[in-house]
Design a protein around this motif. Structure first.
Motif, short mmCIF file in Angstrom:
data_model
loop_
_atom_site.label_atom_id
_atom_site.label_comp_id
_atom_site.label_asym_id
_atom_site.label_seq_id
_atom_site.Cartn_x
_atom_site.Cartn_y
_atom_site.Cartn_z
N THR A 91 -0.98 20.11 -8.40
CA THR A 91 -0.19 21.32 -8.23
C THR A 91 1.03 21.22 -9.16
OG1 THR A 91 1.21 20.36 -6.53
CG2 THR A 91 -0.84 21.41 -5.81
N SER A 92 1.97 22.10 -9.00
CA SER A 92 3.16 22.05 -9.85
C SER A 92 4.02 20.82 -9.51
CB SER A 92 3.97 23.34 -9.69
OG SER A 92 4.21 23.59 -8.32
N ASP A 93 3.71 20.11 -8.44
CA ASP A 93 4.37 18.83 -8.12
C ASP A 93 3.32 17.74 -8.35
OD1 ASP A 93 5.14 16.50 -6.78
OD2 ASP A 93 6.25 17.61 -5.24
N THR A 94 3.57 16.79 -9.26
CA THR A 94 2.53 15.84 -9.65
C THR A 94 2.11 14.90 -8.53
OG1 THR A 94 4.26 14.50 -10.57
CG2 THR A 94 2.94 15.81 -12.14
N SER A 95 2.89 14.79 -7.45
CA SER A 95 2.45 13.95 -6.33
C SER A 95 1.52 14.70 -5.38
CB SER A 95 3.64 13.47 -5.50
OG SER A 95 4.62 12.96 -6.32
N ILE A 96 1.37 16.01 -5.62
CA ILE A 96 0.60 16.83 -4.69
C ILE A 96 -0.61 17.46 -5.38
CG2 ILE A 96 0.70 18.73 -3.02
CD1 ILE A 96 3.69 18.33 -2.81
N TYR A 97 -1.77 17.27 -4.75
CA TYR A 97 -3.00 17.88 -5.25
C TYR A 97 -3.41 19.01 -4.30
CZ TYR A 97 -3.77 13.45 -7.82
OH TYR A 97 -3.67 12.35 -8.63
N ALA A 98 -4.20 19.94 -4.77
CA ALA A 98 -4.81 20.93 -3.88
C ALA A 98 -6.27 21.09 -4.25
CB ALA A 98 -4.08 22.27 -3.98
N SER A 136 6.04 9.87 5.91
CA SER A 136 6.31 9.85 4.47
C SER A 136 5.02 9.70 3.69
CB SER A 136 7.19 8.64 4.12
OG SER A 136 8.36 8.67 4.86
N TYR A 137 4.99 10.30 2.52
CA TYR A 137 3.80 10.15 1.68
C TYR A 137 4.18 9.73 0.28
CZ TYR A 137 5.09 14.69 -0.35
OH TYR A 137 5.77 15.71 -0.97
N ASP A 138 3.23 9.11 -0.38
CA ASP A 138 3.35 8.89 -1.82
C ASP A 138 2.53 9.93 -2.54
OD1 ASP A 138 4.94 6.29 -1.96
OD2 ASP A 138 3.36 5.81 -0.51
N LYS A 139 1.32 10.16 -2.00
CA LYS A 139 0.47 11.22 -2.56
C LYS A 139 0.07 12.16 -1.42
CE LYS A 139 -0.24 9.38 -6.72
NZ LYS A 139 0.59 9.86 -7.81
N LEU A 140 -0.03 13.43 -1.77
CA LEU A 140 -0.38 14.43 -0.77
C LEU A 140 -1.52 15.29 -1.31
CD1 LEU A 140 0.41 15.81 1.91
CD2 LEU A 140 2.06 17.17 0.63
N VAL A 141 -2.52 15.52 -0.47
CA VAL A 141 -3.64 16.37 -0.88
C VAL A 141 -3.70 17.56 0.07
CG1 VAL A 141 -6.15 16.52 -1.20
CG2 VAL A 141 -4.94 14.41 -1.79
N LEU A 142 -3.65 18.77 -0.46
CA LEU A 142 -3.76 19.97 0.37
C LEU A 142 -5.20 20.45 0.35
CD1 LEU A 142 -0.55 21.82 -0.90
CD2 LEU A 142 -0.81 20.38 1.13
N LYS A 170 0.83 -1.21 0.00
CA LYS A 170 0.00 0.00 0.00
C LYS A 170 0.86 1.25 0.00
CE LYS A 170 -4.30 -1.39 2.15
NZ LYS A 170 -5.27 -1.03 3.17
N GLN A 171 0.39 2.26 -0.66
CA GLN A 171 1.04 3.56 -0.63
C GLN A 171 0.41 4.41 0.46
OE1 GLN A 171 1.04 5.39 -4.51
NE2 GLN A 171 2.73 4.08 -5.11
N THR A 172 1.11 5.48 0.83
CA THR A 172 0.56 6.35 1.86
C THR A 172 0.03 7.64 1.23
OG1 THR A 172 2.13 5.49 3.44
CG2 THR A 172 1.07 7.57 4.02
N HIS A 191 -5.67 0.77 -2.19
CA HIS A 191 -4.24 0.91 -2.47
C HIS A 191 -3.55 1.88 -1.51
CE1 HIS A 191 -5.04 -1.44 -5.93
NE2 HIS A 191 -5.79 -0.51 -6.51
N TYR A 192 -4.30 2.48 -0.63
CA TYR A 192 -3.70 3.53 0.21
C TYR A 192 -3.92 3.35 1.70
CZ TYR A 192 -3.07 6.08 -4.13
OH TYR A 192 -2.69 6.44 -5.39
N ASP A 193 -2.86 3.67 2.45
CA ASP A 193 -3.02 3.97 3.88
C ASP A 193 -3.30 5.46 3.94
OD1 ASP A 193 -2.59 1.51 5.08
OD2 ASP A 193 -0.42 1.69 4.80
N ILE A 194 -4.34 5.83 4.69
CA ILE A 194 -4.76 7.23 4.64
C ILE A 194 -4.54 7.91 5.99
CG2 ILE A 194 -6.68 8.77 4.08
CD1 ILE A 194 -7.93 6.29 2.63
N ILE A 195 -3.92 9.06 5.93
CA ILE A 195 -3.63 9.83 7.15
C ILE A 195 -4.08 11.27 6.92
CG2 ILE A 195 -1.74 10.70 8.62
CD1 ILE A 195 -0.19 8.15 7.63
N THR A 196 -4.68 11.87 7.93
CA THR A 196 -5.05 13.27 7.73
C THR A 196 -4.67 14.12 8.94
OG1 THR A 196 -6.82 14.82 7.13
CG2 THR A 196 -7.46 12.95 8.48
#
Ligand code: SRM
Ligand SMILES: Cc1cc2nc3c(=O)[nH]c(=O)nc-3n(C[C@H](O)[C@H](O)[C@H](O)COP(=O)(O)OP(=O)(O)OC[C@H]3O[C@@H](n4cnc5c(N)ncnc54)[C@H](O)[C@@H]3O)c2cc1C
Ligand code: SF4
Ligand code: FES
Lengths: 111, 845
Positions: free
Chosen positions: B271-278, B102-108, B4-6, B31-36
């Motif tokens: 966002t300008s970093d493809t692993s990060i959404y906003a 650590s993250y694989d994907k980040l959502v702001l 799983k990804q984080t 597919h994800y472990d989710i942390i907020t």
């Protein structure tokens, strides 16, 4: 068997409502609706108390019924069958008006 | 192997939570472990309805998180911990409390903050903002000592904040920099009408004012000085001058942000970093920040789709809005300012009823581009659909905003909408989805809402949802049946009108003229109740007797064994020792089980039918009256001792409670009604849990309505404040009168109001502002009922004909042998089945 018991005068009947008569040890609920008189057992087998004479009467889908004042089940006044649960039935008595007197055949017409 | 990804979400606000809820509903979740990270001390809550906090909604009720949501879906939430920075190179997030993950994907989803203009003195005491529950708590605390409050900013949020200040009992001002209110949405004429309406409500509006300084006040804590030299004394200053995206954390890690702030995103919300959404209010799409929930929710769903590898894009959102600001309907659609080239404008203004409408249409008059509605927004849904779906306009577009005549309705029926129409923008529910749910058996608004989630966000689509439902149900052959029963093809409200207008005085007349069959246990008591509310004859009169439920017939409540309870009125719960002794004596004499009720009075149980008249004769001789515990009528007016004894009491709650109970006693209504009167805000009488609640304040009585205990408790709504007794009673007369005329059978005031179109605001308009012109009638009718009051028991014991019913048998003076009591704790109670076996029972046929 016929055993007509004198119960009360017709003026004792309550129009569109019920009264109760004691025949030896049986309680009978008597309803007078328009020109018709009905007699059924007063005991509510679901609520387990002698209350049916105090229920509201009316018609539901063409059947004349009394609604128990306790939990509102309907009983058909001509057959005694409970509309909500057909396995439950109350006794029905034969009733007639003779010389302005109300008379009931103390033998249960059918149960 | 599938490791799983984080996925980390920063911010658990409205949009962050919507993202989580959409994510767990998608297969991609596995597919994800989710942390907020959630900076606030509590998980997501409904900011849109934040203001209702001041009218009684609790923080728990505002929560957007279902019980056990995080546990159930294995999501880790770090409450009260703020993400401090992002290390994009190592892909980690570090929090203020020192966690590094650590993250694989980040959502702001960090939302926005209220902009506070840097005026000197902006950080003085009682200078506040309006965004979080903590802000509200601070406002409420400040309002305790303050008398005047001023909102800086006359936009949507500012006006909502002004409403909150009014609800808190402050003298309220709104200061706006622009020359009109709601400058973004309204044109000059619309803004002017809104201003008039809001000023009518007691808010002072100052436009074109630029605040230059906040300093020590003389009468108040603060004083504001404006650029034009004028000054305003105020205790509270509440800034509502716009929002700014919270992009600090994104900025610090080098993500691209806009010149005026906002995290830049593309159509997939990357966002300008493809692993990060906003997503949400922190995101800047195409140069736009969207300050509404619906676009944020769409962004959230776009990210879930993108993670799942589905094609999805955010392509902008419609900013049309419809709101009720302090009871005034305001709506703005599309290009309200007619900025489109060649646009044509139609306006309609009705000085009398204070309605303003403006349509903006395309040059060829075929398309609706925008609209402004003030004072009456009932056309909003229709106009919005024209605008969004590009539906061709009728030949004379102004017909859409002219007052409708019943014979030429131009309203766009729900049938005209294509299946793809989005009905609910908050939850992206289309007409097709609603039709599917209806086919699957959701045939009520309640079930439709829980199945599709439509109308559970901002609520703006409720009216449209209902009209789509009704039209679909009719089309699918469902009968939307509101008949009271098989004997009358009418609702209770219709029957009430028939009785009133045609002056019908008996059930048989009503049945003959408007019904069929003989009646039943549904329509008979309902009609008996209407007749009593309107004409107030004794309920045991010959014509009415057969209609009453057993409790009404015997003026007592039937218990499980067929015996009855006796409840005399004890107005306000006040009883002197002599009367108390009488109750004791009667209870003792007739061996009645005696109990203090939950309604501050005494109930005597186990009376046989034949005992009732004897018991009541004694009670009446001692001065008691019927307590109407058996009727659908006024029960009790619960009271505290108030200023007479209590060291905190500010008014005589006891005196008022007794007066009110005596005023409305005997009044028949669709269901029982309960009042409460408290002598101060400590609320010992629990008035806010009653149909009518009254609380004393330094400024007079505050009136609350539509509270309920029982099966579905409901906190009452504040209805009017600072009333003198005369006005208070007038409002209650009207409120009850309107309830009696329009509620369904067995509908408490709480459910009645909740089902009412327009809800509390509509009710206020009818009762306080007399919108329907009914007040005089309602007050007269109430006075008639009060003047014709009789104690039903007193009349009964004086009338041999009525007493005839109170015997167990028509042909015998024996008692019902089936009634058997046993003793418990020194009193009698009905024997249970087991105990009965020990008695020799009469034979039951
Ligand atoms: C006697 C009492 C309980 C007690 O021992 O204290 C009581 C007894 C009954 N309640 Fe109650 N309620 C009593 C206070 C309450 C209260 C408390 C209050 O009034 O502050 C409530 C919650 C407040 C409210 O109504 O909002 C209450 C909520 C109910 C409800 C639920 C109503 C609802 O809207 O959900 C019912 C059922 C109904 O009315 O449909 C009910 C119905 C009943 C009935 C009528 C049930 C029945 O059909 O037999 C009970 C018969 C009363 C009797 O035989 O005298 N009773 N009941 C209380 C009488 C108060 C009085 O002096 O008149
Ligand atoms: C009084 C009021 C009335 C409104 N009425 C309406 C309306 O009628 N219709 C409408 O559409 N919209 C309305 N809105 C706007 C609506 O509430 C917002 O659009 C919505 O809340 C945006 O959601 P969000 O998740 O982007 O931001 P928010 O709901 O603000 O959530 C952001 C969360 O992230 C947290 N956070 C920020 N930075 C961090 C960090 N570094 N680490 C951890 N947590 C962080 C914040 O504390 C906050 O809890 C209203 C707003 C208010 C205040
Ligand atoms: S509400 Fe409580 S504190 Fe206030 S007067 Fe009544 S008893 Fe006293
Ligand atoms: S549009 Fe907001 S709830 Fe439907």
């Amino acid at each position: 068997m016929v055993n007509w018991l004198d119960v009360c005068g017709i003026n004792d009947l309550q129009a569109d409502s019920g009264i109760c008569a004691l025949l030896e040890r049986q309680q009978v609920a008597i309803f007078s609706i328009l020109d018709q008189v009905y007699a059924v057992g007063n005991y509510d087998p679901i609520g387990k108390a002698n209350v049916l004479s105090r229920g509201l009467v009316g018609d539901l889908k063409g059947q004349m019924v009394v609604a128990s004042p306790l939990y509102k089940q309907h009983f058909n006044l001509s057959t005694g069958v409970c509309l909500e649960d057909e396995t439950v039935k109350i006794p029905i008595y034969t009733i007639r008006i003779e010389n302005n007197r109300v008379q009931i055949n103390s033998f249960i017409a059918h149960t | 192997m599938n490791i799983k990804q984080t996925l980390i979400v920063i911010g658990n606000g409205m949009v962050g939570q919507h993202f989580l809820a959409s994510l767990v509903a998608s297969p991609v979740k596995q597919h994800y472990d989710i942390i907020t990270f959630c900076e606030e001390p509590r998980a997501a809550y409904d900011r849109v309805h934040l203001s209702s906090f001041f009218t009684g909604t609790t923080a728990e009720e505002l929560s957007l998180v279902e019980d056990g949501f995080f546990e159930q879906h294995g999501i880790t939430i770090h409450l009260g911990d703020k993400a401090a920075n992002i290390d994009r190179e190592n892909k980690t997030v570090t929090s203020v409390k020192g966690l590094t993950i650590s993250y694989d994907k980040l959502v702001l989803a960090t939302g926005s903050y209220p902009f506070v203009p840097p005026v000197p003195g902006h950080d003085r005491a009682q200078c506040l903002v309006y965004r979080t529950i903590e802000d509200l708590v601070a406002m409420a605390a400040a309002a305790k000592t303050g008398k005047v409050g001023t909102v800086v900013g006359g936009g949507l949020l500012g006006l909502e904040a002004a409403k909150a200040l009014m609800d808190l009992g402050l003298k309220t001002h709104v200061v706006e920099f622009a020359p009109r209110l709601m400058a973004v949405q309204l044109d000059d004429a619309g803004g002017a009408m809104l201003r008039r309406k809001i000023e009518d409500l007691g808010v002072t509006v100052h436009t074109g004012k630029n605040t230059s300084l906040i300093t020590d006040g003389e009468q108040c804590i603060n004083k504001m000085r404006f650029a034009d030299g004028e000054e305003l004394e105020t205790d509270i200053v509440l800034f509502s001058a716009g929002i700014r995206p919270r992009d600090d954390i994104a900025r610090a890690c080098g993500l691209e942000v806009g010149v005026r702030g906002g995290i830049v995103i593309d159509d997939q919300c990357r966002t300008s970093d493809t692993s990060i959404y906003a997503i949400g209010e922190c995101a800047l799409w195409n140069g736009m920040i969207y300050g509404l929930v619906a676009p944020g929710y769409t962004m959230a769903r776009t990210v879930v789709a993108d993670l799942a590898g589905d094609a999805a894009s955010f392509t902008g959102a419609d900013m049309s809005t419809k709101l009720k600001l302090m009871g005034v309907d305001v709506a703005s659609i599309g290009d309200a300012h007619a900025k489109t080239q060649g646009a044509k404008v139609y306006t309609y203004q009705n000085g009398d009823s204070e309605v303003y409408k403006r349509l903006v249409v395309s040059q060829d008059k075929k398309q609706l581009l925008g609209a402004v509605l003030v004072g009456d927004a009932s056309d909003y849904s229709t106009l919005l659909q024209y605008c969004l779906n590009g539906i061709e306009l009728p030949e004379n577009p102004d017909a859409l905003i002219l007052p409708h005549r019943s014979d030429q309705s131009v309203r766009l029926g729900p049938d005209a909408l294509p299946l793809s129409t989005q009905i609910c923008s908050c939850y992206d529910v289309t007409k097709a989805a609603i039709c599917t749910a209806i086919e699957a058996g959701c045939t009520t608004i309640g079930t439709l809402k829980s199945e599709t989630k439509a109308a559970t966000g901002c609520g703006g689509c409720s009216a449209l949802l209902k009209s789509v439902m009704d039209s679909e149900l009719t089309k699918q052959g469902f009968e939307v049946n509101t008949d009271i029963c098989e004997h009358f093809a009418y609702t209770r409200q219709d029957l009430y009108t028939l009785v009133r207008v045609e002056q019908i005085k008996t059930f048989s007349d009503l049945l003959q003229s408007h019904g069929k069959g003989k009646g039943c246990e549904i329509c008979k008591p309902a009609v008996a109740n209407i007749l009593a509310a309107q004409w107030n004859a004794h309920i045991l009169e010959k014509d009415h007797l057969g209609l009453q439920d057993t409790n009404d017939t015997f003026l007592a409540n039937m218990q499980k064994d067929g015996t009855y309870s006796v409840v005399p009125r004890i107005a306000g719960g006040e009883i002197n020792p002599d009367m108390l002794i009488v109750l004791g004596q009667v209870g003792k004499k007739y061996q009645l089980y005696t109990k203090i009720t939950g309604g501050q009075r005494v109930d005597l149980f186990g009376a046989r039918v034949e005992q009732l008249p004897h018991i009541w004769k004694e009670l009446i001789a001692a001065g008691f009256e019927s307590g109407h515990a058996y009727g659908k009528s006024l029960r009790t007016v619960k009271s505290c001792v108030g200023s007479t004894w209590c060291r905190y009491g500010v008014e005589d709650s006891m005196g008022l409670a007794i007066e009110l109970e005596n005023r409305y006693k005997g009044l028949r209504s669709p269901h029982k009604i309960k009042f409460g009167v408290s002598g101060c805000t400590r609320e010992c009488a629990e008035a806010q849990g009653k149909d009518v609640g009254i609380i004393a304040t330094e400024n007079g009585w505050n009136l609350y309505v539509c509270g309920n205990g029982g099966m579905k408790p409901r906190h009452a709504d504040l209805f009017a404040t600072g009333l003198d007794k005369k006005t208070l009673i007038k409002l209650i007369d009207r409120f009850l009168g309107f309830y009696i005329r329009t509620a369904d059978r067995l509908q408490r005031t709480s459910v009645w109001m909740e089902n009412m179109e327009g809800g509390l605001d509509y009710l206020k308009a009818v009762v306080i502002e007399d919108k329907l012109g009914l007040s005089e009638q309602l007050e007269l009718q109430m006075q008639y009922v009060i003047d014709t009051y009789q104690c039903e028991w007193k009349t009964t014991i004086e009338d041999a004909a009525k007493l005839k019913r109170f015997r167990p048998f028509i042909n015998s003076d024996q008692s019902d042998a089936h009634v058997i009591f046993v003793e418990e704790r020194g009193q009698l109670r009905p024997a249970d089945e087991n105990e009965r076996k020990h008695f020799k029972l009469m034979e039951i046929a």
